[in-house]
Design a protein around this motif. Structure first.
Motif, PDB file in Angstrom:
ATOM      1  N   UNK A 156      -6.995  -4.518   8.771  1.00 44.90           N
ATOM      2  CA  UNK A 156      -8.185  -4.745   7.857  1.00 44.90           C
ATOM      3  C   UNK A 156      -8.519  -6.287   6.818  1.00 44.90           C
ATOM      4  N   UNK A 157      -6.950  -6.755   7.483  1.00 48.08           N
ATOM      5  CA  UNK A 157      -6.654  -7.910   6.439  1.00 48.08           C
ATOM      6  C   UNK A 157      -7.666  -8.949   7.624  1.00 48.08           C
ATOM      7  N   UNK A 158      -7.720 -10.544   7.135  1.00 43.74           N
ATOM      8  CA  UNK A 158      -8.289 -11.413   7.869  1.00 43.74           C
ATOM      9  C   UNK A 158      -7.017 -12.694   7.488  1.00 43.74           C
ATOM     10  N   UNK A 159      -7.144 -12.582   8.869  1.00 46.19           N
ATOM     11  CA  UNK A 159      -6.254 -13.985   9.758  1.00 46.19           C
ATOM     12  C   UNK A 159      -6.778 -14.977  10.029  1.00 46.19           C
ATOM     13  N   UNK A 160      -5.969 -16.185   8.633  1.00 46.04           N
ATOM     14  CA  UNK A 160      -6.221 -17.280   9.210  1.00 46.04           C
ATOM     15  C   UNK A 160      -4.917 -18.163   8.571  1.00 46.04           C
ATOM     16  N   UNK A 161      -4.818 -18.637  10.261  1.00 48.55           N
ATOM     17  CA  UNK A 161      -3.719 -19.219  11.079  1.00 48.55           C
ATOM     18  C   UNK A 161      -2.982 -18.433  10.870  1.00 48.55           C
ATOM     19  N   UNK A 162      -2.069 -18.593  10.419  1.00 51.55           N
ATOM     20  CA  UNK A 162      -1.181 -17.280  10.338  1.00 51.55           C
ATOM     21  C   UNK A 162      -0.414 -16.249   8.932  1.00 51.55           C
ATOM     22  N   UNK A 163      -1.269 -16.498   8.006  1.00 53.26           N
ATOM     23  CA  UNK A 163      -1.548 -16.326   7.085  1.00 53.26           C
ATOM     24  C   UNK A 163      -2.765 -14.707   7.063  1.00 53.26           C
ATOM     25  N   UNK A 164      -1.991 -13.663   6.488  1.00 55.84           N
ATOM     26  CA  UNK A 164      -3.757 -12.178   6.176  1.00 55.84           C
ATOM     27  C   UNK A 164      -3.607 -12.210   5.280  1.00 55.84           C
ATOM     28  N   UNK A 165      -4.887 -12.561   4.990  1.00 53.79           N
ATOM     29  CA  UNK A 165      -5.307 -12.652   3.730  1.00 53.79           C
ATOM     30  C   UNK A 165      -6.149 -11.290   3.516  1.00 53.79           C
ATOM     31  N   UNK A 166      -5.670 -10.475   2.854  1.00 59.31           N
ATOM     32  CA  UNK A 166      -6.967  -9.100   2.231  1.00 59.31           C
ATOM     33  C   UNK A 166      -8.291  -9.368   1.756  1.00 59.31           C
ATOM     34  N   UNK A 167      -8.693  -8.735   2.181  1.00 61.66           N
ATOM     35  CA  UNK A 167     -10.343  -8.545   1.653  1.00 61.66           C
ATOM     36  C   UNK A 167     -10.213  -8.602  -0.492  1.00 61.66           C
ATOM     37  N   UNK A 168      -9.303  -9.255  -0.829  1.00 57.01           N
ATOM     38  CA  UNK A 168      -9.171  -8.610  -2.211  1.00 57.01           C
ATOM     39  C   UNK A 168      -9.174 -10.031  -2.517  1.00 57.01           C
ATOM     40  N   UNK A 169      -8.541 -10.688  -1.487  1.00 52.84           N
ATOM     41  CA  UNK A 169      -8.392 -12.285  -1.438  1.00 52.84           C
ATOM     42  C   UNK A 169      -9.830 -13.034  -1.909  1.00 52.84           C
ATOM     43  N   UNK A 170     -10.950 -12.694  -1.241  1.00 55.31           N
ATOM     44  CA  UNK A 170     -12.298 -12.581  -1.163  1.00 55.31           C
ATOM     45  C   UNK A 170     -12.945 -12.441  -2.396  1.00 55.31           C
ATOM     46  N   UNK A 171     -12.403 -11.380  -2.772  1.00 55.32           N
ATOM     47  CA  UNK A 171     -13.419 -11.190  -4.153  1.00 55.32           C
ATOM     48  C   UNK A 171     -12.946 -11.838  -4.884  1.00 55.32           C
ATOM     49  N   UNK A 172     -11.367 -11.963  -5.169  1.00 57.50           N
ATOM     50  CA  UNK A 172     -11.120 -12.484  -6.663  1.00 57.50           C
ATOM     51  C   UNK A 172     -11.613 -13.664  -6.674  1.00 57.50           C
ATOM     52  N   UNK A 173     -11.952 -14.232  -5.649  1.00 59.27           N
ATOM     53  CA  UNK A 173     -12.815 -15.703  -5.822  1.00 59.27           C
ATOM     54  C   UNK A 173     -13.923 -15.628  -6.168  1.00 59.27           C
ATOM     55  N   UNK A 174     -14.350 -14.652  -6.508  1.00 62.86           N
ATOM     56  CA  UNK A 174     -15.834 -14.506  -7.241  1.00 62.86           C
ATOM     57  C   UNK A 174     -15.913 -14.687  -8.125  1.00 62.86           C
ATOM     58  N   UNK A 175     -14.569 -13.614  -8.726  1.00 64.46           N
ATOM     59  CA  UNK A 175     -14.134 -13.762 -10.368  1.00 64.46           C
ATOM     60  C   UNK A 175     -13.787 -15.249 -11.150  1.00 64.46           C
ATOM     61  N   UNK A 176     -14.635 -16.107 -11.511  1.00 64.49           N
ATOM     62  CA  UNK A 176     -13.739 -16.901 -11.641  1.00 64.49           C
ATOM     63  C   UNK A 176     -13.838 -17.075 -13.553  1.00 64.49           C
ATOM     64  N   UNK A 177     -14.163 -15.757 -14.399  1.00 62.84           N
ATOM     65  CA  UNK A 177     -13.842 -16.095 -15.353  1.00 62.84           C
ATOM     66  C   UNK A 177     -13.248 -15.884 -15.801  1.00 62.84           C
ATOM     67  N   UNK A 178     -12.394 -17.600 -17.190  1.00 58.31           N
ATOM     68  CA  UNK A 178     -11.302 -17.828 -17.342  1.00 58.31           C
ATOM     69  C   UNK A 178     -11.195 -17.122 -18.701  1.00 58.31           C
TER      70      UNK A 178
END
Lengths: 598, 380
Positions: free
Chosen positions: A576-598
Motif C-alpha cells: 500500500x506504499x509507493x515504491x520510488x526507486x529503492x525507497x518505500x514511501x507511505x501515502x501519508x508522505x504525499x498528503x503531508x506535502x499538501x499541508x504547507x502551513x508554517x
C-alpha cells in the motif's frame, strides 16, 4: 404565453444563506412539487450537493403562479451553482435571466460571495431583488443587512423582502416581488431561433439534455438546429420544461426556459454559453459571452493500486460525460506510476471530482499537490505553458508568469490585521478596503492563484474564527520571481514532490518539506537522505536512518502459519506504499506535502 | 526426521508479555487433559483419515521430542507418563533428543531426576533476564538467584544439554543490563542460549502498558535493541557459542535438532491444545481451548494445504533463519521449484544490497540478520 407573463430569475447567495431552502419554499407555495414529494433541497439532486449544502450543477424549474393581480404567470427559476469555481456557469445562468433574488442571511449579513454574485448580476443588467432570510432567528438584524447592501454594494434595499425560508414566512411576498419588480423577457418570437445554452447534463439512456433559454424564435420537435460556436447540426427529438421533472411540450418560444434532446451523445459537443439557432434560418449574431471553460487548477491523480489505472480512466470518462470543464491526460510519474494529470475549474471542483471518483467508483486514489499552469517565456523567444511542476525545464527559462486572482474578502473589522498578514505572507498586493457597515469590512487583494490553491481558505477561516469569507475571480497572468523546488530521495528527484515556489520562500519551504518527510518516511533497509534542491543546489537535507532491527522472535511450537500471516500482513502494508526507486514511501508522505502551513 | 511436540496449556500465572496458548487457574483440567494427551498420542487425529499423513502420524518414529508450554511441569505425573508411553509404543528413536521447558522455580532435584530417568535428556530453562526489578515487573515467579541456581541443579541431576532462554528489548532494559545478563549466563556454563527479542503482542497486558505513559514501561529504542542483538552475537561468539539460528547459539554438538527441523521445513506432529502439525505441505492444528481439546473426539480444529508457491516461500523464509541458510538445490529436489529462478530479481537485489550472501546457499549476511523479517517479506 405572452412575454409579459413570463419572468426568468435566479437566486444567488453566499453559501448557507438559504438559497436552496428558499427555492424549496417557492416550489411548495406554487404547488410545483406536492408536499408528498417534497424533500429538502429539491433541486440539489446529487447526494454530494445535499451533504455539502452546495449546488454543483445548474438546474431549472418552471413555476406556475397566479399573482394577486389575478393574472397567471410562468416563473422560471434557474438555480445556479454557488461557488467561485463555477463563476463562468453562474454568469451563463445569470445571462438566461432578467432578475436575481439576492439572498442574504439576516444575522450573517453581506459575505464575500454576496458581493461577488451581486456584482455579477448588476454587471449582467439584471434587476436585483434583495431577500433578507432567516428573520426568525434571534440574531437577525435586517436593518443592518439592508444598510450593508445599500452602503457597501450600492443596491437599493428599500423593497427588500424579509423571509424565513425555513418557516415559509414571506415566500408569497417573494413571488409578488418577482412579478412586480422584475422585467419580463424581451425577444422576437418570430425571428430566427436564438437559444442560450446555460447547462447540459448527460442521461445514460437518451444522451445529452441541453438546458436552454430562448431569446428569439421557437423550437419544436424535428427542427434542424445548429450550435453556433461548434457548428454542429442536430435534429430536435424532444423539447420540454422542468416542472420540476422533465415534461415534454410541443414547442418552446422566445422568453421561455426548457430543455432540448437532439441526439447528442457527448457532452463535449455542447458548450455551455453557446447559442442554438435554426439550421435553415441561421441567426445573424450569436448571443454574447461564450467562452470555453478553462481549467485553472491541476493535479495528478493516481490509483493507489497500479492495477486500478483502467478503472480510473473509465471513471474519469464517465464523469466527463456530464462535466465539460473536467479535463485529463495520461501522466506517468516515476514516483506514482500511471495516472492522469487533471485540470479543474478550481479547488472545489477538484475536491468534488476526487470525492466522486472515490465514492461513486470506489477507487483508492492519491492526488498530488494542486498546482496552477505557469507560463514560461524562454530565452529563444518561445512560450511554454506547464501544468506540472516536473515539466519545468532545467535551462532556458527567461522569465515566468503565473495566474493571479482578484480576491474579495469580507470580515469583521477586528480580523482585518490577521487577514492582511495572511495575504501579505501569500505574496498578496492589497487593493481597496471598504467598510460595508460597522461590523463588516471588505478587503480586496490581488493574489497569485498558486498561493490560494493549497490551504488558503482553511487558514483564512481559522485565523478569523470562521468569520471571514472569500470569493475571487481570475485576473490574468503576471510575472513572478519563481523557482522550481525539487525534493530528492537518495539523491534522485521525486517528480511528485516537485513544486514551483517563490524564490524568497524556497529555502524555508524546502527545509520544512524535508523535515516533514523525515517524520513520515519510515526507516528503510538503508539510510535515506532527503534533500531539497533549487536548480542543482541543495538547500536543505535530512536523513532517515537505516532500519536497524526487524525480526520476530520465534515460531512457537511449529506455528508457521502464524508467522506466514504476519509476513503476509507486512507485505500487504508495504504494497500500500509507493515504491520510488529503492525507497518505500507511505501515502501519508504525499498528503503531508499538501499541508504547507508554517 | 520427524519431531513430536507436546503442548501444556497451563501456567500458575500468566506473564504479561505472553500470548501463547496457556491458561492460569486450570488445575482441575490437568487430569482429563493428561489422559487426552495419552489417547491422542496413541491415535492422533488427522484431518484426512486414511491418508498417507495419517499412516505417518500413527507410525513414524520421532527423532526429536519437545515438551513446551505454558509450563509442562504442571502436567504432574502425566509429564513422564506421556513420554514413557510413547517410548513403550516404540515411537521414540533410541538416540532422540528429548527436550523439556522448565521454569527456574520448578528445577528441584526430585523432579529433575525423575525427568532424566523417564527419558528427557535436554532442558530449556526460562531465565528471561537476570534483573530482579525487570523480572518482578514482568510478573515472573522467579528471581535471578533462582535462575542461577537452576542450572547447577540440572547438572547435578545429570542433564548434559541445557539451554537458557533470555529476552532482550524489555521495558526498562539497557544495553549495560543486557550485557550483564549475558555475561553471567555464559559464566554459569550452559550448552545453549536462546536470545529472543521481545515482540509486543497485541492484546497482551504488556501491549497496553507500553502504549501508556508510564516511564518504567518505555521500550528501548530500535537502535538500542539492535545494539543488544549485536552484543549477544559478540559476547556469545567469544564465549565459544556458535550462532546457528537468528535467535539461537550453541556449543558444538548442542544445537536444538527439534527446532532445526522446523526451520528446514521438516515434518512434525503436534499434540495438545493449539499444537500445530506439518507433513509434506499439509498443516493442521488442534483445538485451542483445553476444554475443547479434552471434550472432542475430533481434536483437529483447522488445516491448510499449502500450494507449491507457499511451500517454496516458507522453505525460504524459514531457512533464512538458519545462519548457514538453505540449499536451493535441496528445495528444488523437494518441491520441483527453483528459488534462484522464481525469485531471481529479488535475490539479485537483496544480494547487491548486502542483505544476502553471494554464494551457493540462500543465507542472510550479518547486516541482513537483524532485518530478517523485512527480507523475508520479499519472498511472500
Amino acid at each position: 404565453m405572452k412575454l409579459e407573463h413570463i419572468r426568468n430569475f435566479c437566486i444567488v447567495a453566499h453559501i448557507d444563506h438559504g438559497k436552496s431552502t428558499l427555492a424549496d419554499r417557492l416550489l411548495e407555495v406554487t404547488e410545483t412539487v406536492s408536499s408528498r414529494d417534497m424533500v429538502e433541497q429539491v433541486l440539489d439532486r446529487m447526494d454530494l450537493e445535499r451533504e455539502r449544502g452546495i449546488t454543483i450543477k445548474a438546474q431549472a424549474v418552471k413555476l406556475d403562479y397566479r399573482a394577486k393581480n389575478g393574472r397567471e404567470y410562468i416563473l422560471n427559476l434557474i438555480d445556479t451553482p454557488g461557488h467561485v469555481d463555477f463563476t463562468y456557469e453562474v454568469s451563463r445562468s445569470l445571462a438566461a435571466c432578467e432578475g436575481a433574488l439576492l439572498v442574504v442571511d439576516a444575522s450573517q449579513g453581506v459575505e464575500a460571495q454576496t458581493v461577488a454574485n451581486a456584482n455579477l448580476a448588476v454587471e449582467g443588467g439584471l434587476e436585483v431583488v434583495p431577500v433578507i432570510n432567516k428573520i426568525d432567528l434571534p440574531g437577525a438584524e435586517p436593518d443592518r443587512v439592508k444598510r450593508e447592501l445599500e452602503d457597501g454594494l450600492g443596491i437599493d434595499a428599500s423593497e427588500a423582502v424579509s423571509v424565513s425560508a425555513k418557516t415559509g414566512e414571506g415566500a408569497k411576498e417573494v413571488l409578488e416581488a418577482i412579478v412586480n419588480l422584475m422585467p419580463p423577457p424581451t425577444g422576437e418570437p418570430d425571428g430566427p431561433l436564438r437559444a442560450l445554452v446555460f447547462d447540459s447534463a448527460y442521461d445514460p439512456y437518451r444522451g445529452v439534455v441541453v438546458f436552454v433559454r430562448l431569446v428569439d424564435g421557437t423550437i419544436k420537435k424535428r427542427d434542424k438546429i445548429q450550435m453556433m460556436a461548434t457548428g454542429r447540426v442536430a435534429e430536435v427529438e424532444e423539447v420540454g420544461v422542468f416542472s420540476p421533472d422533465m415534461k415534454s411540450v410541443d414547442r418552446l418560444s422566445a422568453g421561455e426556459v426548457g430543455y432540448v434532446f437532439a441526439g447528442i451523445k457527448d457532452v463535449q459537443e455542447i458548450k455551455v454559453g453557446d447559442t442554438l439557432t435554426g439550421a435553415k434560418k441561421i441567426a445573424a449574431e450569436p448571443l454574447p459571452g461564450y467562452e470555453d471553460a478553462k481549467p485553472m487548477v491541476f493535479c495528478g491523480i493516481f490509483p493507489v493500486e497500479g492495477g486500478e489505472y483502467t478503472n480510473l480512466r473509465e471513471a474519469l470518462d464517465k464523469l466527463k460525460l456530464n462535466d465539460a470543464a473536467l479535463n485529463f491526460e495520461p501522466e506517468n510519474s516515476t514516483a506514482l506510476g500511471f495516472g492522469f494529470r487533471c485540470g479543474f475549474l478550481g479547488l472545489l471542483h477538484l475536491e468534488i471530482i476526487k470525492e466522486r471518483l472515490e465514492r461513486e467508483y470506489e477507487l483508492d486514489l492519491l492526488a498530488t499537490a494542486p498546482s496552477v499552469a505557469y507560463k514560461l517565456l524562454m530565452t529563444d523567444g518561445t512560450e511554454k505553458l506547464i501544468r506540472n511542476p516536473s515539466d519545468y525545464p532545467n535551462a532556458g527559462v527567461e522569465r515566468i508568469e503565473e495566474p493571479f486572482i482578484a480576491a474579495t474578502i469580507v470580515t469583521p473589522p477586528e480580523y482585518m490585521g490577521a487577514v492582511m498578514e495572511l495575504c501579505q505572507a501569500r505574496r498578496g498586493q492589497p487593493g481597496n478596503v471598504t467598510y460595508l457597515s460597522e461590523t463588516r469590512a471588505q478587503i480586496d487583494y490581488s493574489l497569485p492563484l498558486s498561493e490560494v490553491v493549497l490551504d488558503f481558505y482553511d487558514v483564512l477561516k481559522s485565523r478569523t474564527r470562521g468569520y471571514a469569507s472569500l470569493d475571487y475571480e481570475y485576473d490574468g497572468y503576471r510575472e513572478s520571481d519563481l523557482v522550481k523546488l525539487d525534493i530528492l530521495l537518495t539523491g534522485k528527484p521525486v517528480d511528485a514532490f516537485s513544486a514551483i515556489v517563490s524564490r524568497d520562500r524556497a529555502y524555508d519551504r524546502g527545509k520544512l518539506l524535508v523535515e516533514k518527510l523525515r517524520k513520515v518516511i519510515p526507516r528503510q533497509m538503508f539510510e535515506v537522505p532527503i534533500q531539497a534542491a533549487i536548480g542543482g543546489r541543495i538547500i536543505a537535507r535530512e536523513t532517515v536512518k537505516a532500519k536497524r532491527k526487524d525480526v520476530t522472535a520465534k515460531c512457537y511450537g511449529g506455528d508457521i502459519s502464524r508467522k506466514r500471516k504476519l509476513l503476509e500482513r507486512q507485505k500487504e502494508g508495504k504494497k500500500r506504499m509507493k515504491q520510488v526507486g529503492q525507497v518505500t514511501i507511505p501515502q501519508d508522505a504525499f498528503l503531508e506535502i499538501l499541508k504547507v502551513e508554517e | 526426521m520427524s519431531g513430536l511436540y507436546v503442548h501444556t496449556p497451563f501456567c500458575r500465572t500468566r506473564c504479561i508479555y505472553c500470548d501463547f496458548n496457556a491458561y492460569a487457574g486450570c488445575e482441575r483440567l490437568v487430569g482429563p487433559y493428561g489422559r487426552a494427551l495419552l489417547e491422542e498420542l496413541q491415535a492422533p487425529t488427522v484431518f484426512k483419515p486414511g491418508s498417507a499423513t495419517e499412516v505417518w502420524a500413527r507410525s513414524t518414529v520421532f527423532t526429536t521430542v519437545y515438551f513446551g508450554g505454558g509450563n509442562p511441569a504442571l502436567l504432574g505425573p502425566y509429564l513422564t507418563a506421556t513420554l514413557k508411553q510413547a517410548t513403550a509404543d516404540g515411537r521414540i528413536a533410541p538416540d532422540a533428543e528429548v527436550s523439556l521447558e522448565l521454569n527456574p522455580e520448578d528445577a528441584e532435584a526430585e523432579l529433575l531426576e525423575s525427568l532424566l530417568a523417564s527419558g528427557f535428556n535436554r532442558l530449556s530453562l526460562g531465565w528471561q533476564v537476570l534483573d530482579d526489578a525487570i523480572l518482578a515487573q514482568l510478573c515472573r515467579r522467579h528471581d535471578s538467584e533462582a535462575a542461577l541456581a537452576s542450572l547447577p541443579a540440572a547438572r547435578a541431576a545429570g542433564f548434559k544439554s541445557v539451554n537458557i532462554d533470555l529476552i532482550f528489548g524489555l521495558p526498562g532494559q539497557t544495553s549495560l543490563g543486557w550485557r550483564s545478563t549475558l555475561e553471567r549466563a555464559v559464566a554459569a556454563g550452559p550448552d545453549h542460549i536462546s536470545t529472543y527479542s521481545l515482540t509486543i503482542e497485541p492484546g497482551t497486558p504488556l501491549a497496553k502498558l507500553v502504549e501508556g505513559s508510564g516511564a518504567q514501561w518505555r521500550l528501548p529504542a530500535e537502535d538500542e535493541t539492535a545494539r543488544m542483538y549485536e552484543e549477544a552475537r559478540d559476547i556469545l561468539a567469544r564465549a565459544g557459542f556458535e550462532h546457528y539460528e537468528i535467535s539461537n547459539f550453541a556449543r558444538p554438538g548442542h544445537r536444538c535438532r527439534h527446532n532445526i527441523n522446523y526451520w528446514q521445513g521438516g515434518d512434525y506432529l503436534g499434540i495438545g491444545a493449539g499444537a500445530h502439525s506439518h507433513h509434506h505441505g499439509l498443516r493442521w492444528w488442534c483445538r485451542l481451548a483445553p476444554e475443547d481439546f479434552i471434550d472432542n473426539a475430533d481434536r483437529v480444529q483447522g488445516f491448510e494445504e499449502l500450494d507449491d508457491k507457499q511451500r517454496l516461500s516458507e522453505r525460504i523464509f524459514l531457512g533464512l533463519r538458519m545462519i548457514e541458510g538453505v540449499d536451493p538445490g535441496e528445495i528444488k529436489r523437494d518441491l520441483g521449484l527453483c528459488p534462484e529462478h522464481v525469485y531471481s530479481s529479488i535475490l539479485k537485489r537483496l544480494r547487491s544490497d548486502g542483505m544476502m550472501i553471494h554464494g551457493p546457499k540462500l543465507a542472510l549476511t550479518s547486516m541482513g540478520l537483524p532485518l530478517a523479517d523485512a527480507v523475508m517479506t520479499d519472498f511472500m
